[in-house]
Design an enzyme around this catalytic site. Structure first.
Site, PDB file in Angstrom:
ATOM      1  N   ARG A 199      -1.761  -5.828  -8.403  1.00 55.11           N
ATOM      2  CA  ARG A 199      -0.634  -6.711  -8.107  1.00 55.11           C
ATOM      3  C   ARG A 199      -0.434  -7.736  -9.193  1.00 55.11           C
ATOM      4  NH1 ARG A 199      -3.135  -7.632  -2.315  1.00 55.11           N
ATOM      5  NH2 ARG A 199      -4.912  -7.147  -3.617  1.00 55.11           N
TER       6      ARG A 199
ATOM      7  N   SER B   6      -2.910  -7.688   2.897  1.00 54.10           N
ATOM      8  CA  SER B   6      -3.159  -7.559   4.339  1.00 54.10           C
ATOM      9  C   SER B   6      -3.520  -8.926   4.923  1.00 54.10           C
ATOM     10  CB  SER B   6      -4.295  -6.574   4.596  1.00 54.10           C
ATOM     11  OG  SER B   6      -3.979  -5.324   4.065  1.00 54.10           O
TER      12      SER B   6
ATOM     13  N   LYS C 110     -16.620  -6.834   6.141  1.00 52.75           N
ATOM     14  CA  LYS C 110     -15.378  -7.603   6.065  1.00 52.75           C
ATOM     15  C   LYS C 110     -14.834  -8.029   7.435  1.00 52.75           C
ATOM     16  CE  LYS C 110     -13.176  -6.644   1.661  1.00 52.75           C
ATOM     17  NZ  LYS C 110     -11.958  -6.167   1.021  1.00 52.75           N
TER      18      LYS C 110
ATOM     19  N   HIS D 104       0.846  -1.205   0.000  1.00 53.53           N
ATOM     20  CA  HIS D 104       0.000   0.000   0.000  1.00 53.53           C
ATOM     21  C   HIS D 104       0.880   1.254   0.000  1.00 53.53           C
ATOM     22  CE1 HIS D 104      -3.091  -2.645   2.270  1.00 53.53           C
ATOM     23  NE2 HIS D 104      -3.624  -2.402   1.098  1.00 53.53           N
TER      24      HIS D 104
HETATM   25  P1  ADP Z   1      -9.781  -3.695  -0.350  1.00 54.94           P
HETATM   26  O1  ADP Z   1      -9.350  -5.043  -0.843  1.00 54.94           O
HETATM   27  O2  ADP Z   1     -10.761  -3.729   0.764  1.00 54.94           O
HETATM   28  O3  ADP Z   1     -10.087  -2.736  -1.452  1.00 54.94           O
HETATM   29  P2  ADP Z   1      -7.062  -3.245   0.481  1.00 54.94           P
HETATM   30  O4  ADP Z   1      -6.692  -2.368   1.611  1.00 54.94           O
HETATM   31  O5  ADP Z   1      -6.695  -4.666   0.579  1.00 54.94           O
HETATM   32  O6  ADP Z   1      -8.576  -3.016   0.345  1.00 54.94           O
HETATM   33  O7  ADP Z   1      -6.461  -2.687  -0.866  1.00 54.94           O
HETATM   34  C1  ADP Z   1      -6.637  -1.365  -1.296  1.00 54.94           C
HETATM   35  C2  ADP Z   1      -6.040  -1.225  -2.667  1.00 54.94           C
HETATM   36  O8  ADP Z   1      -4.644  -1.469  -2.582  1.00 54.94           O
HETATM   37  C3  ADP Z   1      -6.567  -2.192  -3.722  1.00 54.94           C
HETATM   38  O9  ADP Z   1      -6.585  -1.535  -4.960  1.00 54.94           O
HETATM   39  C4  ADP Z   1      -5.546  -3.299  -3.723  1.00 54.94           C
HETATM   40  O10 ADP Z   1      -5.490  -3.949  -4.978  1.00 54.94           O
HETATM   41  C5  ADP Z   1      -4.289  -2.495  -3.468  1.00 54.94           C
HETATM   42  N1  ADP Z   1      -3.226  -3.297  -2.862  1.00 54.94           N
HETATM   43  C6  ADP Z   1      -3.297  -4.109  -1.799  1.00 54.94           C
HETATM   44  N2  ADP Z   1      -2.093  -4.683  -1.547  1.00 54.94           N
HETATM   45  C7  ADP Z   1      -1.261  -4.215  -2.498  1.00 54.94           C
HETATM   46  C8  ADP Z   1       0.115  -4.469  -2.825  1.00 54.94           C
HETATM   47  N3  ADP Z   1       0.861  -5.328  -2.152  1.00 54.94           N
HETATM   48  N4  ADP Z   1       0.643  -3.811  -3.865  1.00 54.94           N
HETATM   49  C9  ADP Z   1      -0.130  -2.969  -4.593  1.00 54.94           C
HETATM   50  N5  ADP Z   1      -1.416  -2.701  -4.365  1.00 54.94           N
HETATM   51  C10 ADP Z   1      -1.986  -3.326  -3.337  1.00 54.94           C
END
Ligand code: ADP
Length: 174
Positions: free
Chosen positions: A106, A144, A57, A33
């Protein structure tokens, strides 16, 4: 000589502030993130990390905890703000006068859902663009969910999350 009318003309010529919303659960924030946030600040004047309430969630961290971890992990980035939101993302983006929504991609597996979401958001509000950013390759396998799982099993997560997150996860699992 100074005049208010010349000042008005100058202000009118200033480009509008470009704001992007980066929405997600951030349960908790990972280095993946953070990598996306650091890329987005190079393109926008302000990046709002919008933590979704997401009751459905059943997050491990409360909204306040998730916000606090985002704030503490982005202190080195002055143009980043952490906020929470509820309801429709495009309505929130409109309220915050944002031009774009940033999402991270990703792998191909992210694509289908993200594509659907972006097109639906465009249907709801044509004015808001969705921008996809790819993280550094070493973060492409990070999520996460996987971090929480490794933490639960006692694995070393120090290279995958900011130090505040590592400490918070340890405390949560203790
Ligand atoms: P949700 O899945 O509830 O939208 P997340 O917090 O998991 O929330 O992810 C938020 C955004 O960040 C999404 O667009 C997700 O694809 C992206 N994201 C999550 N992990 C990564 C990562 N390791 N690298 C790049 N983008 C990521």
């Amino acid at each position: 000589m100074f005049s208010f009318s010349s000042l008005k003309v100058r202000f009118a010529r200033l480009p509008a502030m470009r704001t992007a919303i980066y929405p997600g659960s951030f349960d908790p924030l990972t280095n993946g993130h953070l990598d996306v946030i650091e890329r987005a600040v190079k393109l926008f004047d302000r990046v709002v990390v919008a933590v979704a309430t997401n009751e459905s969630k059943q997050p491990m961290f409360t909204l306040e905890e998730r916000l606090d971890l985002v704030r503490r992990s982005t202190r080195h980035l002055p143009n980043v703000e952490a906020d929470s939101f509820d309801g429709l993302l495009v309505e929130y983006a409109e309220r915050r006068s944002a031009q774009a929504v940033v999402r991270g991609l990703r792998a191909v597996s992210d694509f289908e859902f993200e594509f659907q979401l972006a097109l639906m958001n465009r249907k709801l509000n044509e004015r808001i663009e969705t921008i996809f950013m790819m993280p550094k390759d070493t973060y492409t396998f990070l999520s996460s969910r996987i971090i929480k799982e490794i933490g639960r099993l006692g694995g070393d997560i120090s290279s995958f999350v900011p130090t505040h997150v590592q400490a918070a996860l340890k405390a949560k699992l203790a």
